[in-house]
Design an enzyme around this catalytic site. Structure first.
Site, short mmCIF file in Angstrom:
data_model
loop_
_atom_site.label_atom_id
_atom_site.label_comp_id
_atom_site.label_asym_id
_atom_site.label_seq_id
_atom_site.Cartn_x
_atom_site.Cartn_y
_atom_site.Cartn_z
N ASP A 1 0.88 -1.17 0.00
CA ASP A 1 0.00 0.00 0.00
C ASP A 1 0.92 1.22 0.00
O ASP A 1 1.57 1.52 0.99
CB ASP A 1 -0.89 -0.01 1.25
N HIS A 2 0.94 1.93 -1.13
CA HIS A 2 1.96 2.98 -1.28
C HIS A 2 1.78 4.12 -0.26
O HIS A 2 2.73 4.85 0.01
CB HIS A 2 1.95 3.54 -2.70
N HIS B 1 -6.15 2.09 1.91
CA HIS B 1 -5.51 3.34 2.32
C HIS B 1 -6.08 3.92 3.61
O HIS B 1 -5.36 4.16 4.58
CB HIS B 1 -5.65 4.39 1.21
#
Length: 502
Positions: free
Chosen positions: A193-194, A256
């Site tokens: 998950d960036h 996110h």
């Protein structure tokens, strides 16, 4: 995170296979991140980068395309100095270790070619990055397993990196996890998950647990509510096909936004190792109250943008979007975390496209001070104090305080205390993936989601999906606004209002 020393060693020699090498993810994020890691001395000279895709292209042409990608992305961010865009000497060294395999993801010959490339590169360490369409995740994982490519040795690791979405509902997430775990162990899986690669996100845990002043009031006795926002000014751009089947809830919330919620709400881990941190995060997401369908409708707002400012088209006019689409481009939710620390504290989440500003932030609202002592003054209400953690575009933390304005009258002014990362630290250009790729290569899973965390997230949003499938309306908002009015009403019912964006 788990690395307490200032010295960071280069990642061990390995072969990194980029499945979907011609895709947008590799172009915009992964290859620039790998270049930045090389610039910072964090890639061993024994690291080999191998693109895997169905297109026929030579090693030289593939490397040339990657070079063009890096230059394009650097200039898009306003970097014009030639040496800062791409250092010729540095790129020459990295380019020698870039190659390409042309093959279908479903063809066994592709995996035979991968095995041969590992043998040629002289290191048994291999990492497989699935930068592909989600429909290939299970297929590629199964073929990696059946080809023996996931079998580890004491001196050779095998790891698989998977991008979101991790399923599209609870059942599909459980099926994907079952598929992955049938051919590899949890310690080999890196669900990326960036958002968790951003410095401010990582700093949430450091700020909470290394500063003694926070823990005393980090609970329902002092915190009134928490707001988590991810606002974008862009529309769906070229992702119309994908987005129209996904929507804002699936695209942003179970990954996110829930990850940000978990880092704010988690209990102090016993240590900053991967298992301890991920275990506490999973507990928080697992403690989210499961709404009934009626409560899910009451505590959620769906929105879709229409034509708005600057001749921006409405969602239904975007390329590759159904003209009759009811897919949400905005969602606001109220969720409750039912544990001792947070019982009674609402968490409000919102995310949307085509909003007024680009802003990802966490706003923690503290309960107002008693105002009895101000009863006979001009001050008839004290504002709440907010701790604002901004993740993008300007990373930093700010605390709102009340102070008396100079003069004879009792007039209060809002004063901000805090810092911006750029003012205190020299920050190299980054994509947000650098830390995550490096952690994959060294085997640190702290910033990656575990199977139970993924499934807990989908379990928490499933009531909203079920309720929307059976009923509920979708509100509209003009492109360039901050969402539909119904989202304001969601908070107004509890006597709250959204923290101002920007």
């Amino acid at each position: 995170m788990s690395r307490a020393t200032s010295k960071v060693d280069a990642a061990p020699p390995s072969t990194l296979f980029l499945f979907g090498a011609h895709g947008d993810l590799v172009k915009r994020l992964l290859m620039p991140a790998l270049y930045n890691l090389s610039r910072d001395g964090l890639l061993d000279n024994g690291l080999h980068i191998v693109g895997v895709d169905h297109n026929e292209v030579s090693d030289a042409d593939f490397a040339a395309k990657l070079e063009a990608f890096i230059i394009e992305q650097a200039r898009a961010k306003g970097v014009d100095e030639p040496d800062k865009v791409l250092d010729p000497a540095l790129w020459a060294k990295l380019r020698k270790r870039i190659s390409y395999i042309s093959g279908d993801f479903l063809d066994e010959a592709t995996y035979q070619a991968i095995a041969e490339r590992i043998e040629v590169n002289g290191t048994g360490n291999a990492m497989f990055y699935l930068a592909t369409s989600p429909r290939f995740f299970s297929e590629v994982a199964q073929r990696l397993g059946s080809s023996g490519l996931l079998k580890e040795q004491p001196d050779a690791f095998r790891r698989v990196v998977i991008e979101k979405p991790f399923g599209h509902d609870l059942a599909s997430a459980e099926a994907l996890n079952a598929c992955l775990l049938s051919v590899m162990s949890e310690k080999q899986i890196y669900r990326i998950d960036h958002y968790l690669g951003k410095e401010t996100v990582q700093n949430i845990l450091v700020s909470r647990f290394s500063n003694g002043i926070f823990e005393a009031f980090w609970n329902n006795h002092y915190i009134d509510h928490v707001q988590i926002t991810a606002a974008e000014t862009v529309g769906v751009e070229t992702r119309g096909n994908f987005y129209d089947q996904t929507g804002a809830l699936r695209d942003m919330v179970p990954n996110h936004l829930f990850q940000l919620l978990a880092m704010i709400a988690m209990e102090p881990p016993a240590a900053f190792g991967a298992d301890a941190v991920r275990g506490e995060k999973a507990k928080v997401i697992g403690a989210i109250r499961p709404w009934s369908k009626a409560d899910a409708l009451k505590n959620s707002v769906r929105g879709q943008y229409t034509a708005g400012q600057g001749d921006k088209p409405g969602y239904r006019e975007e390329p590759k979007v159904d003209p009759q689409s009811t897919t949400e481009t905005y969602v606001a939710l109220k969720v409750m975390v039912d544990n001792w620390r947070w019982v009674g504290v609402p968490f409000y989440l919102r995310t949307g496209k085509r909003m007024s500003v680009r802003d990802t932030e966490i706003a923690i609202c503290f309960k107002p001070a008693p105002y009895a002592q101000f009863r006979d003054t001009e001050v008839d209400r004290l504002k709440s104090n907010y701790l604002k953690i901004q993740i993008q575009p300007d990373e930093g933390m700010w605390f709102d305080l009340q102070a008396k304005r100079p003069g004879p009258a009792m007039e209060l002014e809002n004063v901000k205390l805090g810092f911006a990362y750029k003012d205190f630290f020299q920050m190299q250009p980054s994509t947000g993936y650098e830390t995550l790729i490096y952690d994959c290569l060294i085997g640190d899973q702290t910033l990656f989601q575990r199977a139970d965390n993924i499934e807990n997230g989908w379990r928490a949003v499933q009531p909203f999906l079920d309720a929307w499938r059976e009923g509920g309306s979708i509100a509209t908002y003009a492109a360039g606004e901050d969402g539909p009015e119904a989202a304001d009403e969601l908070l107004a019912r509890d006597g709250h209002h959204w923290h101002r964006l920007g």
